[in-house]
Design a protein around this motif. Structure first.
Motif, mmCIF file in Angstrom:
data_model
loop_
_atom_site.group_PDB
_atom_site.id
_atom_site.type_symbol
_atom_site.label_atom_id
_atom_site.label_comp_id
_atom_site.label_asym_id
_atom_site.label_seq_id
_atom_site.Cartn_x
_atom_site.Cartn_y
_atom_site.Cartn_z
ATOM 1 N N LEU A 1 0.831 -1.199 0.000
ATOM 2 C CA LEU A 1 0.000 0.000 0.000
ATOM 3 C C LEU A 1 0.868 1.253 0.000
ATOM 4 O O LEU A 1 0.559 2.236 -0.687
ATOM 5 C CB LEU A 1 -0.916 -0.016 1.223
ATOM 6 C CG LEU A 1 -1.882 1.169 1.376
ATOM 7 C CD1 LEU A 1 -2.895 1.196 0.238
ATOM 8 C CD2 LEU A 1 -2.609 1.085 2.722
ATOM 9 N N ALA A 2 1.964 1.222 0.752
ATOM 10 C CA ALA A 2 2.876 2.369 0.811
ATOM 11 C C ALA A 2 3.473 2.667 -0.562
ATOM 12 O O ALA A 2 3.633 3.830 -0.947
ATOM 13 C CB ALA A 2 3.987 2.110 1.823
ATOM 14 N N GLU A 3 3.796 1.617 -1.318
ATOM 15 C CA GLU A 3 4.317 1.810 -2.671
ATOM 16 C C GLU A 3 3.253 2.446 -3.571
ATOM 17 O O GLU A 3 3.548 3.365 -4.345
ATOM 18 C CB GLU A 3 4.753 0.472 -3.257
ATOM 19 C CG GLU A 3 5.963 -0.144 -2.591
ATOM 20 C CD GLU A 3 6.323 -1.483 -3.200
ATOM 21 O OE1 GLU A 3 5.733 -1.844 -4.247
ATOM 22 O OE2 GLU A 3 7.182 -2.183 -2.640
ATOM 23 N N GLN A 4 2.029 1.972 -3.461
ATOM 24 C CA GLN A 4 0.950 2.499 -4.298
ATOM 25 C C GLN A 4 0.624 3.952 -3.975
ATOM 26 O O GLN A 4 0.387 4.757 -4.878
ATOM 27 C CB GLN A 4 -0.311 1.647 -4.118
ATOM 28 C CG GLN A 4 -0.212 0.241 -4.659
ATOM 29 C CD GLN A 4 -1.488 -0.531 -4.421
ATOM 30 O OE1 GLN A 4 -2.120 -0.419 -3.359
ATOM 31 N NE2 GLN A 4 -1.909 -1.308 -5.393
ATOM 32 N N GLU A 5 0.592 4.276 -2.690
ATOM 33 C CA GLU A 5 0.164 5.603 -2.254
ATOM 34 C C GLU A 5 1.341 6.551 -2.033
ATOM 35 O O GLU A 5 1.132 7.721 -1.678
ATOM 36 C CB GLU A 5 -0.653 5.494 -0.959
ATOM 37 C CG GLU A 5 -1.932 4.682 -1.087
ATOM 38 C CD GLU A 5 -2.985 5.393 -1.918
ATOM 39 O OE1 GLU A 5 -2.895 6.637 -2.085
ATOM 40 O OE2 GLU A 5 -3.910 4.704 -2.404
ATOM 41 N N ASP A 6 2.548 6.060 -2.224
ATOM 42 C CA ASP A 6 3.769 6.864 -2.125
ATOM 43 C C ASP A 6 3.919 7.510 -0.744
ATOM 44 O O ASP A 6 4.100 8.717 -0.623
ATOM 45 C CB ASP A 6 3.787 7.939 -3.226
ATOM 46 C CG ASP A 6 5.165 8.589 -3.372
ATOM 47 O OD1 ASP A 6 6.153 7.929 -3.035
ATOM 48 O OD2 ASP A 6 5.218 9.754 -3.804
ATOM 49 N N PHE A 7 3.813 6.688 0.294
ATOM 50 C CA PHE A 7 4.118 7.177 1.640
ATOM 51 C C PHE A 7 5.206 6.310 2.260
ATOM 52 O O PHE A 7 5.495 5.209 1.773
ATOM 53 C CB PHE A 7 2.876 7.257 2.535
ATOM 54 C CG PHE A 7 2.199 5.941 2.828
ATOM 55 C CD1 PHE A 7 2.699 5.063 3.780
ATOM 56 C CD2 PHE A 7 1.004 5.593 2.182
ATOM 57 C CE1 PHE A 7 2.065 3.865 4.070
ATOM 58 C CE2 PHE A 7 0.356 4.390 2.458
ATOM 59 C CZ PHE A 7 0.885 3.531 3.408
ATOM 60 N N VAL B 1 4.962 3.873 11.644
ATOM 61 C CA VAL B 1 3.689 4.548 11.388
ATOM 62 C C VAL B 1 3.788 5.420 10.139
ATOM 63 O O VAL B 1 4.838 5.997 9.850
ATOM 64 C CB VAL B 1 3.277 5.416 12.598
ATOM 65 C CG1 VAL B 1 1.961 6.127 12.348
ATOM 66 C CG2 VAL B 1 3.180 4.556 13.848
ATOM 67 N N ALA B 2 2.691 5.504 9.419
ATOM 68 C CA ALA B 2 2.592 6.392 8.261
ATOM 69 C C ALA B 2 1.137 6.799 8.095
ATOM 70 O O ALA B 2 0.222 6.118 8.582
ATOM 71 C CB ALA B 2 3.089 5.698 6.995
ATOM 72 N N THR B 3 0.904 7.904 7.420
ATOM 73 C CA THR B 3 -0.459 8.357 7.153
ATOM 74 C C THR B 3 -0.597 8.722 5.683
ATOM 75 O O THR B 3 0.376 9.104 5.034
ATOM 76 C CB THR B 3 -0.839 9.582 8.000
ATOM 77 O OG1 THR B 3 0.048 10.666 7.691
ATOM 78 C CG2 THR B 3 -0.734 9.261 9.488
ATOM 79 N N ILE C 1 -5.506 -6.826 -4.700
ATOM 80 C CA ILE C 1 -6.871 -6.981 -4.195
ATOM 81 C C ILE C 1 -6.942 -6.595 -2.717
ATOM 82 O O ILE C 1 -7.903 -5.964 -2.262
ATOM 83 C CB ILE C 1 -7.363 -8.427 -4.407
ATOM 84 C CG1 ILE C 1 -7.565 -8.698 -5.905
ATOM 85 C CG2 ILE C 1 -8.659 -8.688 -3.642
ATOM 86 C CD1 ILE C 1 -7.982 -10.107 -6.225
ATOM 87 N N SER C 2 -5.909 -6.947 -1.969
ATOM 88 C CA SER C 2 -5.888 -6.636 -0.529
ATOM 89 C C SER C 2 -5.887 -5.137 -0.280
ATOM 90 O O SER C 2 -6.596 -4.645 0.612
ATOM 91 C CB SER C 2 -4.659 -7.270 0.120
ATOM 92 O OG SER C 2 -4.711 -8.682 0.041
ATOM 93 N N THR C 3 -5.095 -4.392 -1.060
ATOM 94 C CA THR C 3 -5.069 -2.941 -0.859
ATOM 95 C C THR C 3 -6.350 -2.286 -1.370
ATOM 96 O O THR C 3 -6.789 -1.276 -0.816
ATOM 97 C CB THR C 3 -3.833 -2.310 -1.527
ATOM 98 O OG1 THR C 3 -3.764 -2.708 -2.904
ATOM 99 C CG2 THR C 3 -2.562 -2.732 -0.810
ATOM 100 N N ASP C 4 -6.959 -2.876 -2.378
ATOM 101 C CA ASP C 4 -8.275 -2.383 -2.810
ATOM 102 C C ASP C 4 -9.303 -2.571 -1.695
ATOM 103 O O ASP C 4 -10.177 -1.715 -1.479
ATOM 104 C CB ASP C 4 -8.751 -3.121 -4.068
ATOM 105 C CG ASP C 4 -8.014 -2.687 -5.320
ATOM 106 O OD1 ASP C 4 -7.328 -1.645 -5.285
ATOM 107 O OD2 ASP C 4 -8.122 -3.395 -6.342
#
Length: 209
Positions: free
Chosen positions: A52-58, A68-70, A186-189
């Protein structure tokens, strides 16, 4: 179903009005810290949040009781947590960050491995037993409830009697590694759906995929 998916990943004032008005969410991926545990089945919670961090660039940063990340998703603030307490003491980190960020239990999602589901199967539930999972058991003990959202990722049960610990602390086999990118997508979706559309809609859309 197609219209719902379009609403989920597009813009929809109607759907937003039907979901929880609270705008802050806590997503916890369970796992164990340290290189010895990387790429093990028990660490699927960490792996999903890293994807998810790779997809959302955090980027995750070290903080009290975890990394932790937001990020923001359609007007909602999402706090992601990878506890540093090791699996068996996960509840302490969950409770601390719920209190620190003032996030209600309804807006908490725990991501965990599950040997009772075939590899790659995903299942979102709003309550239930710990199923013998030590991380969930500790969260239940600390929160004093079994009524919390848990996202169960199937890791299968291809082990002989007495070998469960070795299996969950073992690494993915070649076939599982090949299938992993699609399962992670699918999990991050599912996570985005939980944040935007709520638990009930997400269960209807994703359970069994």
């Amino acid at each position: 179903m197609l219209n719902f998916i379009n609403k989920l990943f597009g813009s929809s004032k109607t759907l937003q009005q039907e979901t929880d008005p609270m705008k802050k969410f806590l997503i916890i991926g369970l796992g164990n810290i340290g290189p010895d545990y990387e790429e093990t089945r028990h660490n699927i919670g960490f792996k999903i949040l890293d994807f998810l961090a790779e997809q959302e660039d955090f980027t995750f940063e070290s903080a009290k009781l975890g990394a932790v990340a937001t990020f923001k998703h359609k007007g909602k603030s999402v706090v992601c947590l990878k506890p540093s307490t090791y699996m068996n003491l996960s509840g302490k980190a969950v409770k601390y960050w719920m209190d620190k960020e003032n996030i209600t239990l309804d807006n908490v999602l725990i991501i965990t491995d599950d040997i009772n589901l075939p590899f790659g199967s995903i299942r979102l539930k709003g309550k239930g037993s710990d199923g013998g999972h030590n991380g969930l058991k500790d969260i239940q003990n600390v929160l004093q409830t079994t009524n919390y959202n848990r996202f169960r990722f199937g890791v299968g049960a291809d082990f002989s009697k007495g070998k469960q610990v070795d299996y969950v602390l073992g690494k993915w086999d070649n076939d599982q590694q090949k299938a992993m990118p699609e399962r992670l997508k699918i999990s991050t979706d599912l996570i985005r759906s939980f944040v935007f559309a709520g638990a009930k809609n997400t269960m209807n859309l994703f359970n069994g995929k």
